[in-house]
Design an enzyme around this catalytic site. Structure first.
Site, PDB file in Angstrom:
ATOM      1  N   GLY B 325       1.269  -1.501  -0.149  1.00 31.37           N
ATOM      2  CA  GLY B 325       0.406  -0.483   0.233  1.00 31.37           C
ATOM      3  C   GLY B 325       1.035   1.438  -0.162  1.00 31.37           C
ATOM      4  O   GLY B 325       1.796   1.509  -0.186  1.00 31.37           O
ATOM      5  N   GLU B 326       0.582   2.805   1.072  1.00 30.45           N
ATOM      6  CA  GLU B 326       0.949   3.429   0.646  1.00 30.45           C
ATOM      7  C   GLU B 326       1.035   4.332  -0.954  1.00 30.45           C
ATOM      8  O   GLU B 326       1.211   5.446  -0.941  1.00 30.45           O
ATOM      9  CB  GLU B 326       2.494   3.614   0.709  1.00 30.45           C
ATOM     10  CG  GLU B 326       2.568   2.758   2.648  1.00 30.45           C
ATOM     11  CD  GLU B 326       4.192   2.854   2.581  1.00 30.45           C
ATOM     12  OE1 GLU B 326       4.847   3.471   2.411  1.00 30.45           O
ATOM     13  OE2 GLU B 326       4.247   2.191   3.708  1.00 30.45           O
TER      14      GLU B 326
END
Lengths: 360, 360
Positions: B325-326
């Site tokens: 993610g991120e």
């Protein structure tokens, strides 16, 4: 049938190649586990970081100075009508490379990689490019002979092809951290399929694809030509030089040489598509430890490519239905190499960042 | 059960979103066929070039100014024990982003992309970051409520989450050609699985994975919590706002808003992994034409991601077993977008280069 491999100084060079270092791999793994992300959450990017540490014996592997070597050669068996393009295109595309208009130029510029084009066996005249910084005229023969009627080249020429690649790799050594291989040669999926069929002992039909875009009829004809060439020349699967000489190509041998030179320097080399991977497979058969330095850049749509990758035990980084060659897939993967190094060197650890670790 | 979608100015915004332009797509295709390579030899890179032309109405799509928007939020249902990390990590990681030590910082620097972190629903205190250029404090609630015991949020909050994302996309419009989405929120694979299970009408078990690294027992527990939340809250699959409100997350709604804002601007938006693709799926259900502007960056190991991608009809560019993610996968794919544009704009044509065309 053949002497115990190999003759000449190639033996000496190959003797210098050592496997990647498992201690540096382990150190990289340990460092990655301290970085602020869940365990192995960047997947194969982290595997690549570990590979790079093992190759370069460093936790900050050098990859900033990049070069793609495009080996160019022609093929006598185009007389059998196996390609969608005329042989003249090999020379025309070398001129296109020098003017910077080809796909490899565009993608290499974006990857900040130098392009070096080596004529190891082009059938046309490239002397007008002798003064170009980007070109090396190292022609061994004006194309191979037609393997459908006899061996593509002599054993001596095969060795010279590999040595030429090696010498190119050595010439670049002072200024190159990260190598990439590329090819240009009308018709060169045919010898690649012949080499892979021989080395992997599979039927040519399984490893013969549509190249630059021939139809199914011509594809079947290609496979038939390869079957005939193998039956006539009887390449010895246990002797990579014999295979290269009898059913190979000069640029394919030269690619094997670049790969071996990179391995001798303990530097990573990005392997492009089907033709480059065929060269890499020859390198691996000549020196199994050299495979530790190879990074499979992408998966080509050519069916033989997947067979060759499996033999090398490599899973490519990219899979974008490409089939161009020139080194385009290899330079496209350079930023993933850079990303892997960046993760290894630039991320904060849980301690540094004051981030709580996971409960598992 | 619900009013005809939607309330507020969101309706107006969505009305402005038009599909990609087929005329520009066709022009790009025609140009590509004149370039010095065999027909469509760069495969999906060329498909991407055509997509970009259709989105931007241009044969030289602008992609130089790049931003990744990381939407941060917390989740009440972490009380059910579905994550390997404590909730405090959401706040800790936002601080890590601001100090530049996270994976997204490293990869965004390499991609020359600006990182903007938006608190739309973090449970901890981020006021100390109010003056940071990189942060926007737009908290709608201090985390969602526990969807295992009631709705995650109100319908009004769901709309505000989407609007906050949209406003962030509009704030960046003047300085951004290419958007990317990202997320930070401990536990947020659980609402993502719940949303995808509801919208795609599949059993939660099929779309529930191990998140940041829980074991099989906890994974099954996660799927059970999701089943319970769906049975209790009865989200309406035909009403994306109802689904977001009852079993969603604030950052997931905000991601949908960023995607819609990019589509309204006719600009490409790279969709990261599972959480971002869940936001993109909500955007597509709110406005089907918005899908034309989405580029699926990578395939996460989360099983729900593949289901969501299929619903969107997207094949991701990268497949590297990532699950962080991120926005990490999205920024990693930015160079492929740049490469696609470079091919479209910088290659020589057969005529310009004097290269013979193919016979087929």
């Amino acid at each position: 049938m053949s002497e115990p491999f190999p003759e000449s100084w190639l033996t000496e060079g190959i003797r210098r190649i050592r496997p990647a270092d498992p201690c540096w791999r382990e150190q990289a793994q340990r460092r990655i586990h301290t970085l602020t992300m869940p365990p192995w959450a960047l997947g194969r990017l982290l595997d690549l970081a570990v590979d790079l540490a093992g190759m370069t014996r460093s936790l900050s592997p050098a990859v900033a100075r990049r070069a793609v070597v495009v080996m160019a050669g022609d093929h006598g068996m185009v007389a059998e009508g196996v390609s969608a393009f005329p042989q003249a295109v090999t020379v025309e595309m070398v001129h296109n490379f020098v003017r910077g208009g080809a796909a490899i130029n565009v993608l290499a510029r974006q990857a900040d990689a130098r392009v070096l084009v080596v004529d190891v066996g082009v059938a046309g005249d490239l002397r007008s490019l002798a003064s170009s910084e980007m070109v090396r005229l190292r022609r061994i023969a004006p194309g191979t002979a037609n393997m459908a009627t006899g061996p593509a080249m002599s054993r001596e020429q095969a060795i010279r092809a590999i040595e030429t690649g090696w010498e190119t790799g050595e010439e670049l050594a002072e200024t190159t951290d990260l190598y990439a291989t590329g090819d240009m040669g009308i018709g060169n999926t045919t010898p690649s399929s012949a080499i892979v069929a021989t080395l992997c002992e599979v039927d040519p039909d399984q490893v013969t694809g549509r190249g630059t875009g021939v139809d199914e009829t011509i594809r079947m004809h290609k496979a038939q030509i390869i079957r005939r060439a193998i039956a006539l020349n009887r390449p010895d699967p246990a002797d990579p030089l014999d295979v290269l000489a009898k059913v190979g190509g000069l640029e394919i041998g030269a690619i094997a040489g670049v790969v071996l030179a990179a391995a001798a320097q303990r530097k990573p080399v990005l392997i492009d598509g089907f033709i480059s991977t065929t060269g890499a497979l020859l390198a691996q058969r000549l020196c199994p430890a050299s495979a530790d330095y190879m990074i499979a850049a992408h998966r080509s749509v050519e069916p033989g490519h997947t067979v060759a990758l499996e033999q090398l035990g490599k899973t490519p980084l990219l899979d974008l239905d490409m089939r161009l060659g020139e080194g385009t897939g290899a330079v496209l993967a350079m930023h993933l190499v850079e990303a892997a190094v960046g993760i290894l060197t630039d991320m904060a650890t849980f301690d540094e960042a004051g981030v709580s670790g996971g409960g598992t």
